[in-house]
Design a protein around this motif. Structure first.
Motif, short mmCIF file in Angstrom:
data_model
loop_
_atom_site.label_atom_id
_atom_site.label_comp_id
_atom_site.label_asym_id
_atom_site.label_seq_id
_atom_site.Cartn_x
_atom_site.Cartn_y
_atom_site.Cartn_z
N GLY A 211 0.81 -1.21 0.00
CA GLY A 211 0.00 0.00 0.00
C GLY A 211 0.84 1.26 0.00
N MET A 212 1.87 1.30 0.83
CA MET A 212 2.74 2.47 0.88
C MET A 212 3.48 2.66 -0.45
SD MET A 212 4.34 2.35 4.74
CE MET A 212 5.24 3.87 4.47
N ALA A 213 3.96 1.57 -1.01
CA ALA A 213 4.67 1.64 -2.29
C ALA A 213 3.76 2.17 -3.39
CB ALA A 213 5.20 0.26 -2.66
N GLY A 214 2.52 1.68 -3.42
CA GLY A 214 1.58 2.13 -4.43
C GLY A 214 1.21 3.59 -4.31
N GLY A 215 0.99 4.06 -3.08
CA GLY A 215 0.62 5.45 -2.86
C GLY A 215 1.72 6.42 -3.26
N VAL A 216 2.95 6.12 -2.88
CA VAL A 216 4.09 6.99 -3.21
C VAL A 216 4.29 7.05 -4.73
CG1 VAL A 216 6.61 7.23 -3.06
CG2 VAL A 216 5.29 6.62 -1.02
N ALA A 217 4.26 5.89 -5.37
CA ALA A 217 4.49 5.84 -6.82
C ALA A 217 3.35 6.51 -7.59
CB ALA A 217 4.65 4.39 -7.25
N ALA A 218 2.12 6.33 -7.14
CA ALA A 218 0.97 6.91 -7.83
C ALA A 218 0.99 8.43 -7.78
CB ALA A 218 -0.33 6.38 -7.23
N GLY A 219 1.26 8.98 -6.60
CA GLY A 219 1.29 10.43 -6.45
C GLY A 219 2.38 11.07 -7.30
N ALA A 220 3.53 10.44 -7.33
CA ALA A 220 4.68 11.00 -8.05
C ALA A 220 4.49 11.01 -9.56
CB ALA A 220 5.94 10.22 -7.69
N THR A 221 3.68 10.11 -10.08
CA THR A 221 3.55 9.97 -11.54
C THR A 221 2.19 10.44 -12.09
OG1 THR A 221 2.85 7.66 -11.22
CG2 THR A 221 5.18 8.05 -11.66
N THR A 222 1.41 11.12 -11.27
CA THR A 222 0.09 11.60 -11.72
C THR A 222 0.17 12.52 -12.94
OG1 THR A 222 -0.94 11.35 -9.54
CG2 THR A 222 -1.96 12.92 -11.04
N PRO A 223 1.11 13.48 -13.02
CA PRO A 223 1.15 14.34 -14.22
C PRO A 223 1.25 13.55 -15.52
CG PRO A 223 2.54 15.26 -12.50
CD PRO A 223 2.11 13.90 -12.02
N LEU A 224 2.03 12.50 -15.53
CA LEU A 224 2.15 11.68 -16.73
C LEU A 224 0.86 10.89 -16.99
CD1 LEU A 224 5.78 10.51 -16.06
CD2 LEU A 224 5.06 11.68 -18.14
N ASP A 225 0.17 10.53 -15.93
CA ASP A 225 -1.09 9.80 -16.08
C ASP A 225 -2.16 10.68 -16.70
OD1 ASP A 225 -2.56 7.30 -15.62
OD2 ASP A 225 -3.75 8.50 -14.22
N VAL A 226 -2.17 11.96 -16.35
CA VAL A 226 -3.12 12.90 -16.94
C VAL A 226 -2.88 13.00 -18.45
CG1 VAL A 226 -3.98 15.27 -16.96
CG2 VAL A 226 -3.31 14.23 -14.79
N ALA A 227 -1.60 13.10 -18.84
CA ALA A 227 -1.26 13.17 -20.26
C ALA A 227 -1.65 11.88 -20.98
CB ALA A 227 0.24 13.43 -20.42
N LYS A 228 -1.44 10.76 -20.32
CA LYS A 228 -1.79 9.47 -20.92
C LYS A 228 -3.29 9.36 -21.18
CE LYS A 228 -2.66 5.68 -18.79
NZ LYS A 228 -2.71 4.43 -18.01
N THR A 229 -4.09 9.79 -20.21
CA THR A 229 -5.54 9.75 -20.37
C THR A 229 -6.00 10.64 -21.53
OG1 THR A 229 -5.94 9.24 -18.04
CG2 THR A 229 -7.76 10.25 -19.24
N LEU A 230 -5.41 11.82 -21.65
CA LEU A 230 -5.76 12.72 -22.74
C LEU A 230 -5.48 12.06 -24.09
CD1 LEU A 230 -5.17 16.53 -22.84
CD2 LEU A 230 -4.66 15.15 -24.85
N LEU A 231 -4.34 11.39 -24.20
CA LEU A 231 -3.96 10.72 -25.45
C LEU A 231 -4.88 9.54 -25.75
CD1 LEU A 231 -0.09 10.77 -24.97
CD2 LEU A 231 -1.32 11.89 -26.82
N GLN A 232 -5.22 8.77 -24.73
CA GLN A 232 -6.00 7.55 -24.95
C GLN A 232 -7.47 7.82 -25.21
OE1 GLN A 232 -3.33 4.21 -22.61
NE2 GLN A 232 -5.26 4.79 -21.71
N THR A 233 -7.95 8.99 -24.80
CA THR A 233 -9.37 9.30 -25.01
C THR A 233 -9.56 10.37 -26.07
OG1 THR A 233 -9.32 10.96 -23.22
CG2 THR A 233 -9.94 8.71 -22.62
#
Length: 296
Positions: A211-233
């Protein structure tokens, strides 16, 4: 009395087949349980033209979607995840364990470099398989999606946009997933050894560390995830600029121009909320299935 299985020693000698099957079962479990929160995250990240698709938070999104579209809308696209997550996670965990062993990650001590290399390699392989399924999933998750079937979505997207539609986000996915996975595996292995230095079977340790590993990694990479969603949709958007977006840098420019710095944090709360319990469940399931399969 039968000799007790050394739970924490299994990664060093378990077969590739065991690791891959355990990973597949863990991946399906993880994604299916947390799917409604992932659907909310996708909707919060999309630049919607309709006021009905603009949400102020997780609670607001859940209430409005369930009341206006029904609870089933929160599960739309889960079949794509189930179809893709099993094979992708099998490849992911199988590659991880194989590379970690080759790089000396199972030796005594905190072998963080070998663990990071193994995690990054696993992601490159699994994302190549999972990316098309993720595109279909998000096309089905968006507000007023025209798709109700994975295979219909696959056929229509391919006919209208070609093969490129399924991989336009792959470079961005790798840019996000490689550091995400490297951080996730490194934090997980470090926390596991810190919380359970004896190496005894401890499900609580796997849940907390995961859980701790997932939370830290998710927060740090959110900007890239926003870009990915824009591209995929992009194919579902009525905005000409978004429909023409060609890659990660284009996506970044659109996000910055329309929403500033705040735009790169769109959907962070549901993303972290998704990854903390899902990663805890994934690691718990993975370690459990690995032992269960090994004991057969």
């Amino acid at each position: 009395m039968a000799e007790e299985v050394d739970y924490e020693a299994l990664p060093s000698d378990a077969s590739l087949g065991v690791n891959m099957l355990a990973g597949a079962l863990a991946g399906i479990t993880e994604h299916a349980v947390m799917f409604p929160i992932d659907s909310i995250k996708t909707r919060m990240q999309v630049f919607a033209t309709s006021p009905a698709a603009v949400y102020t938070g997780i609670g607001n999104a859940f209430t409005r979607i369930s009341s206006t579209e029904g609870m089933r809308a929160l599960w739309r696209g889960v079949s794509s995840v189930i179809l893709g997550a099993g094979p992708a996670h099998a490849v992911h965990f199988g590659t991880y364990e194989a590379i970690k062993e080759l790089a000396g990650g199972n030796a005594a001590g905190n072998q963080w470099l070998a663990t990071s290399l193994a995690g990054a390699s696993a992601t490159i392989a699994s994302d190549a398989l999972m990316n098309p399924f993720d595109v279909i999933k998000q096309r089905m998750q968006v507000h007023q999606s025209e798709f109700r079937s994975v295979f219909t979505a696959l056929r229509v997207v391919y006919q209208k946009e070609g093969l490129a539609a399924f991989y336009v986000s792959y470079p961005t996915t790798l840019m996000m997933s490689v550091p995400f996975t490297a951080v996730q595996f490194t934090v997980y292995e470090h926390m596991k050894k810190l919380l359970n230095p004896s190496g005894d079977y401890s499900p609580v340790t796997h849940m907390i560390a995961g859980g701790m590993a997932g939370g830290v990694a998710a927060g740090a990479t959110t900007p890239l995830d926003v870009a990915k969603t824009l591209l995929q949709t992009r194919g579902t958007s009525r905005d000409p600029e978004i429909r023409r977006v060609g890659g990660m840098l284009d996506a970044f420019r659109i996000i910055w121009r329309r929403d500033g710095l705040r735009g790169f944090g769109r959907g962070m709360s549901p993303r972290v909320l998704t990854h903390m319990p899902s990663n805890a469940l994934c690691w718990l399931s993975y370690e459990f299935f690995k032992v269960a399969i090994r004991e057969q």
